[in-house]
Design a protein around this motif. Sequence first.
Motif, short mmCIF file in Angstrom:
data_model
loop_
_atom_site.label_atom_id
_atom_site.label_comp_id
_atom_site.label_asym_id
_atom_site.label_seq_id
_atom_site.Cartn_x
_atom_site.Cartn_y
_atom_site.Cartn_z
N TYR A 1 0.84 -1.18 0.00
CA TYR A 1 0.00 0.00 0.00
C TYR A 1 0.88 1.25 0.00
O TYR A 1 0.56 2.25 -0.62
CB TYR A 1 -0.93 -0.05 1.22
CG TYR A 1 -1.47 1.28 1.65
CD1 TYR A 1 -2.41 1.95 0.86
CD2 TYR A 1 -1.04 1.88 2.83
CE1 TYR A 1 -2.90 3.18 1.25
CE2 TYR A 1 -1.53 3.11 3.22
CZ TYR A 1 -2.45 3.76 2.43
OH TYR A 1 -2.92 4.98 2.80
N SER A 2 2.02 1.16 0.71
CA SER A 2 2.94 2.29 0.80
C SER A 2 4.34 1.82 0.41
O SER A 2 4.72 0.69 0.69
CB SER A 2 2.96 2.81 2.24
OG SER A 2 4.08 3.65 2.44
N PRO A 3 5.14 2.72 -0.21
CA PRO A 3 6.52 2.33 -0.54
C PRO A 3 7.33 1.93 0.71
O PRO A 3 8.27 1.14 0.60
CB PRO A 3 7.11 3.57 -1.21
CG PRO A 3 6.09 4.63 -1.12
CD PRO A 3 4.80 4.04 -0.73
N LEU A 4 6.95 2.46 1.86
CA LEU A 4 7.69 2.10 3.09
C LEU A 4 7.51 0.62 3.43
O LEU A 4 8.36 0.02 4.07
CB LEU A 4 7.26 2.98 4.26
CG LEU A 4 7.57 4.47 4.11
CD1 LEU A 4 7.10 5.24 5.33
CD2 LEU A 4 9.06 4.72 3.86
N ALA B 1 6.65 10.18 -1.62
CA ALA B 1 6.60 8.92 -0.86
C ALA B 1 7.65 7.95 -1.39
O ALA B 1 8.39 7.32 -0.62
CB ALA B 1 5.20 8.32 -0.95
N ALA C 1 10.30 8.76 -3.04
CA ALA C 1 11.62 9.33 -2.73
C ALA C 1 12.01 9.01 -1.29
O ALA C 1 13.18 8.71 -1.00
CB ALA C 1 11.60 10.85 -2.96
N MET C 2 11.05 9.07 -0.39
CA MET C 2 11.36 8.81 1.01
C MET C 2 11.85 7.37 1.22
O MET C 2 12.75 7.11 2.02
CB MET C 2 10.13 9.09 1.88
CG MET C 2 10.37 8.95 3.37
SD MET C 2 11.61 10.10 4.01
CE MET C 2 10.59 11.55 4.28
N TYR D 1 15.40 7.37 0.08
CA TYR D 1 16.21 8.12 1.04
C TYR D 1 16.50 7.30 2.29
O TYR D 1 17.63 7.20 2.75
CB TYR D 1 15.46 9.41 1.39
CG TYR D 1 16.22 10.36 2.26
CD1 TYR D 1 17.12 11.26 1.70
CD2 TYR D 1 16.06 10.35 3.64
CE1 TYR D 1 17.83 12.14 2.50
CE2 TYR D 1 16.75 11.23 4.45
CZ TYR D 1 17.64 12.12 3.87
OH TYR D 1 18.34 12.98 4.67
N GLN D 2 15.46 6.66 2.81
CA GLN D 2 15.64 5.87 4.04
C GLN D 2 16.48 4.62 3.77
O GLN D 2 17.31 4.23 4.61
CB GLN D 2 14.28 5.48 4.62
CG GLN D 2 13.56 6.67 5.23
CD GLN D 2 12.36 6.25 6.07
OE1 GLN D 2 12.13 5.08 6.33
NE2 GLN D 2 11.56 7.23 6.48
#
Lengths: 88, 368
Positions: B116-119, B146, B148-149, B152-153
């Motif tokens: 659901y989320s790239p994270l 999102a 990009a984050m 980045y992480q």
Amino acid sequence: MCLAVPGRLISIEGDDPLTRQGRVDFGGVVKSVNLAYVPDAQEDDYVLVHVGFAITVVDPREAERVFEYLETLEQEMDESTTGGPAAR
Amino acid sequence: MKYRDEYRTPDAARAYADAIARITTRPWTLMEVCGGQTHAIVRFGIDQLLPESVSLIHGPGCPVCVTPIAYIDKALAIASLPGAILCTFGDMLRVPGTNSDLSAARARGADVRVVYSPLEALTVARENPGHEVVFFAVGFETTAPANAMAVYQAEREGLGNFSVLVSQVLVPPAVRSLLERPGNRIDGFLAAGHVCAITGYEEYELIARRHRVPIVVTGFEPLDILEGVYRCVRQLEHGESSVENQYSRAVSRPGNRMAQQVMEAVFQVVPRQWRGMGHIPESGLGLAPAYRSLDAETRFGAVRDENEHQGECLSGSVLRGETRPDQCPAFGTRCTPEHSLGVTMVSEEGACAAYFRYRRQAGGSTRE
Ligand code: SF4
């Protein structure tokens, strides 16, 4: 895919600006949301959430504007159809 | 739900429609760029509320739809590698590549996971250190921060088994490209509110001035769209061409600076191939040099631009707003969501899917 859904921020956890998370209530369904992009968001604010990220805080004052704008239009319409000031 | 239901009241919608009818003296054609707006328009019958002379045409605003087939083929190739895990948004599963799609690959045993989320893709990478985890980063500017984050992480954590296959596209270059097409019918634009929540709308001011078209940054609920149409028509009737912000509860002129900073650090502007629109200069995002080690194309080979063969499908023309879905001879007969001939029917946000879902019973007509 660019769907973003408004929900109420009910709590905020964490200090790291990049991983700060919030619990957001979408009409009864509560989800965890990343708050990195809304550093000023506070509890009880409404945020728009897209793929797990809050992308903006809803401005409650501006949220009324659609209705106010419509009222002005309706007034103008009434005035012109009833021979009011706008009809000259 | 607050900030949703109040913008769907039929009385107010009718009042807006009356106001539009009152100020319209000539035929006007407006394009909404975003697939989410297309769905709302067809679902709530907004086009049918409008006077006969105001037409809404649907633009290329579905990132799934404009992702070139070569990227789907690349994702399929990666998913078939032993030990690889491909993470993707659910919308991409059924988008056809040359010979297959990700959902079929998964059925054949490939490890394809919907996030659901790239994270969540980052979490998959952390939990599977022995596997290459690739996230298929698709989207417009709304999704770019999102994605990009996640990059980045991953870099910050030194997550060596994570990479991204980037198919990010940018809206303003596509708008410009549509306006530069000879014979285009577009008199004004409703710009996509959620894209502008990130980017702001300064860039659109240049487009409005250069091409003399009004552009109204517009939200996604029926009243938002009707107000957007009203403002656009009012400008056209007065011979004006400026940018107005209808969606001010979510969008500011500069946009979300924080999101822009992370996007600008992780991505750089690159030329991009769009399905249906061809090659558009400076219309996409690729990873910036500092993040290139996280690029799936660095690890698994570059995606090559290819000429696309659409067969009888008119989705290219649908994406440019030149053909309405129900004007396609295959619509609803040889082409349905179950057996689709093109991506605009497969994608939830595609215009053909919207017409199929909400307009089929109406006999295929968009007018009452
Ligand atoms: S109806 Fe099907 S075949 Fe026709 S343009 Fe849409 S996706 Fe292509």
